[in-house]
Write a protein that holds these residues in place. Structure first.
Motif, short mmCIF file in Angstrom:
data_model
loop_
_atom_site.label_atom_id
_atom_site.label_comp_id
_atom_site.label_asym_id
_atom_site.label_seq_id
_atom_site.Cartn_x
_atom_site.Cartn_y
_atom_site.Cartn_z
N VAL A 38 0.87 -1.18 0.00
CA VAL A 38 0.00 0.00 0.00
C VAL A 38 0.91 1.22 0.00
O VAL A 38 2.10 1.13 0.28
CB VAL A 38 -0.93 0.02 1.23
N ASP A 39 0.35 2.39 -0.33
CA ASP A 39 1.18 3.58 -0.28
C ASP A 39 1.44 3.92 1.19
O ASP A 39 0.69 3.54 2.08
CB ASP A 39 0.53 4.73 -1.04
N CYS A 40 2.54 4.62 1.42
CA CYS A 40 3.01 4.83 2.80
C CYS A 40 2.07 5.68 3.63
O CYS A 40 2.04 5.56 4.86
CB CYS A 40 4.41 5.44 2.76
N VAL A 41 1.31 6.55 3.00
CA VAL A 41 0.33 7.36 3.74
C VAL A 41 -0.76 6.44 4.31
O VAL A 41 -1.13 6.55 5.49
CB VAL A 41 -0.30 8.44 2.83
N GLN A 104 4.81 13.71 1.95
CA GLN A 104 4.46 13.04 3.20
C GLN A 104 4.72 11.54 3.09
O GLN A 104 5.25 10.91 4.01
CB GLN A 104 3.00 13.30 3.55
N CYS A 105 4.37 10.98 1.95
CA CYS A 105 4.57 9.55 1.71
C CYS A 105 6.06 9.20 1.76
O CYS A 105 6.46 8.22 2.39
CB CYS A 105 3.98 9.17 0.34
N LEU A 106 6.88 10.02 1.13
CA LEU A 106 8.32 9.76 1.09
C LEU A 106 8.96 9.95 2.47
O LEU A 106 9.89 9.21 2.83
CB LEU A 106 8.99 10.68 0.07
N HIS A 259 14.16 14.75 0.94
CA HIS A 259 13.47 13.49 0.70
C HIS A 259 13.06 13.32 -0.77
O HIS A 259 13.14 12.22 -1.32
CB HIS A 259 12.23 13.38 1.60
N LEU A 260 12.61 14.40 -1.39
CA LEU A 260 12.18 14.31 -2.79
C LEU A 260 13.37 14.03 -3.71
O LEU A 260 13.32 13.12 -4.55
CB LEU A 260 11.48 15.59 -3.20
#
Length: 464
Positions: A38-41, A104-106, A259-260
């Protein structure tokens, strides 16, 4: 009495069939126990809903604050938190490039994986979901949207054609004009703002479809004027060049503090790292994945570009050198060669410019099938697309072509170019991604087929 015995036998057979089928998989897992990514969020939300995971995640974030990995793991509480989180959805989570909450996910992804790495790794795993699309998909969409394929007329200036195609699309035209204006020098004495320029470039390459951006970045050129237009695509005087070239390892370290930028660099290494075991020198023989990762680096400290306007060779590099590397010179040169002497990246750019993609034949050709009669019906198009712009690129090597070589002779109409099912494409074209088949489930069906015919016989004996 007979009916009671019969009922007991039916219950017995049902229990056998249920036991052979195996217990149902828990939520979030497939029959083999693999966690569904799943996505990290979303993974963070699942973790927050579970008290044990939530508390361990808070502990790990506190452990990582201002500490290196060895110091963190020396603390037993930190080590225990990391071990617990490796069994949570956070460990397998990934992100989508350009998603609404990408940053936020990263941040969530690296909060886990920075604790797992042994110091500074040369190559880091990509936090993004694997790319499953191919260059042939880009060619097909480009032909629909622009009415022409990426390599139509060998005598035309393909980079100029790409700019014209962009101007015909409102979104592409608006965002391209925006970054050109932002990245251009205000005056001879006042320079542009590189930060604002990079932001405008990121917006362009993240929000404009690849059918337009790729044609601007990777257009093929046969004269120097065309090649110089291609080099100027990202307005390098502001976004790329500087008075002095920094050391490449210093530039990489700067990138990894964000992070990006860190994620885009890891994605580039994952999808463009030269693989001499593949036909194309690219991982998974996927040109599209490499080109997308390259475009994803533009607008960051590690922004790459063409080093000159040569028409005979393609050389890509970030704005850096290995001068002053000291005893790290070998590592620096290796890092720089991943851009300047990368056969995967070079082959991918040339393939796009030529309008070709690698032809991957399926390992197990499909059995003969009976196709419906040929019709003249046009391919289905989005509602806002005119039927007059549906000329498909005949030079594109589609998946169906490989079936013609190894299987039945298919209908050659353009409607049949998408003849594989989604499962076939995932299995055959992306060899790194395996489709897991539950062998136990197959065995269950086999035993069920042998047990069920015996039930009437048992009932008949009881009746007699």
């Amino acid at each position: 009495m007979i009916l009671a015995n019969a009922f007991c036998i039916v219950l017995f057979v049902d229990e056998i069939l249920c036991s052979l089928a195996g217990p149902p998989s828990p939520p979030g897992q497939d029959p083999h126990g693999w966690r569904v990514p799943v996505d990290c969020v979303r993974a963070n939300e699942l973790c927050a809903a579970e008290p044990s995971c939530s508390s361990r995640y808070r502990t790990l974030r506190q452990c990582l604050a201002g500490r290196d990995r060895n110091t963190m793991l020396a603390n037993k509480e930190c080590q225990a938190a990391l071990e617990v989180l490796q069994e949570s959805p956070l460990y397998d989570c990934r992100c989508k490039r350009g998603m609404k909450k990408e940053l936020q996910c990263l941040q969530i992804y690296w909060s886990i994986h920075l604790g797992l790495t042994e110091g500074e790794e040369f190559y880091e795993a990509s936090p993004y979901e694997p790319v499953t699309s191919r260059l042939s998909d880009i060619f097909r969409l480009a032909s629909i949207f622009s009415g022409m394929d990426p390599a139509t007329n060998s005598k035309s200036n393909h980079c100029l054609d790409a700019a014209k195609a962009c101007n015909l699309n409102d979104n592409c035209k608006r965002l391209r004009s925006g970054y050109i204006s932002t990245c251009s020098k205000i005056s001879a004495t006042e320079h542009c703002s590189r930060r604002k320029c990079h932001k405008a470039l990121r917006q362009f390459f993240d929000r404009v479809p690849s059918e337009y951006t790729y044609r601007l970045l990777f257009c093929s050129c046969k004269d120097q004027a065309c090649a110089e237009r291609r080099r100027q695509t990202i307005v390098p005087s502001c976004s790329y060049e500087d008075k002095e070239k920094p050391n490449c390892l210093d530039l990489r370290n700067t990138c990894r503090t964000d992070h990006l930028c860190r994620s885009r660099l890891a994605d580039f290494h994952t999808n463009c790292q030269a693989s001499f075991q593949s036909l194309t020198s690219c991982p998974g023989d996927n040109y599209q994945a490499c080109l997308g990762s390259y475009a994803g680096l533009i607008g960051f400290d590690m922004t790459p570009n063409y080093v000159d306007a040569s028409t005979t060779s393609i050389t890509i590099s970030p704005w850096c050198s290995c001068k002053g590397s000291g005893n790290m010179e070998e590592e620096c040169e290796k890092f720089l060669r991943d851009f300047t002497e990368n056969p995967c990246l070079r082959n991918a750019i040339q393939a796009f410019g030529n309008g070709t993609d690698v032809n991957l034949a399926p390992k197990n050709p499909s059995p003969p099938v009976t196709l419906p009669p040929k019709t003249e019906k046009s391919p289905a198009l989005p509602d806002d697309i005119s039927d007059s712009n549906t000329m498909y690129d005949t030079s594109v090597i589609t998946t169906c072509t490989s079936i013609q070589e190894h299987g039945p002779k298919l209908n050659k109409s353009k409607e049949q170019s998408l003849c594989y099912s989604e499962t076939q494409l995932t299995t055959d074209i992306m060899p790194d991604q395996k489709t897991f088949v539950d062998q136990k489930a197959g065995g269950s069906r086999h035993w069920a087929g042998r047990i069920l015919p015996l039930v009437p016989i048992l009932l008949l004996k009881l009746a007699l």
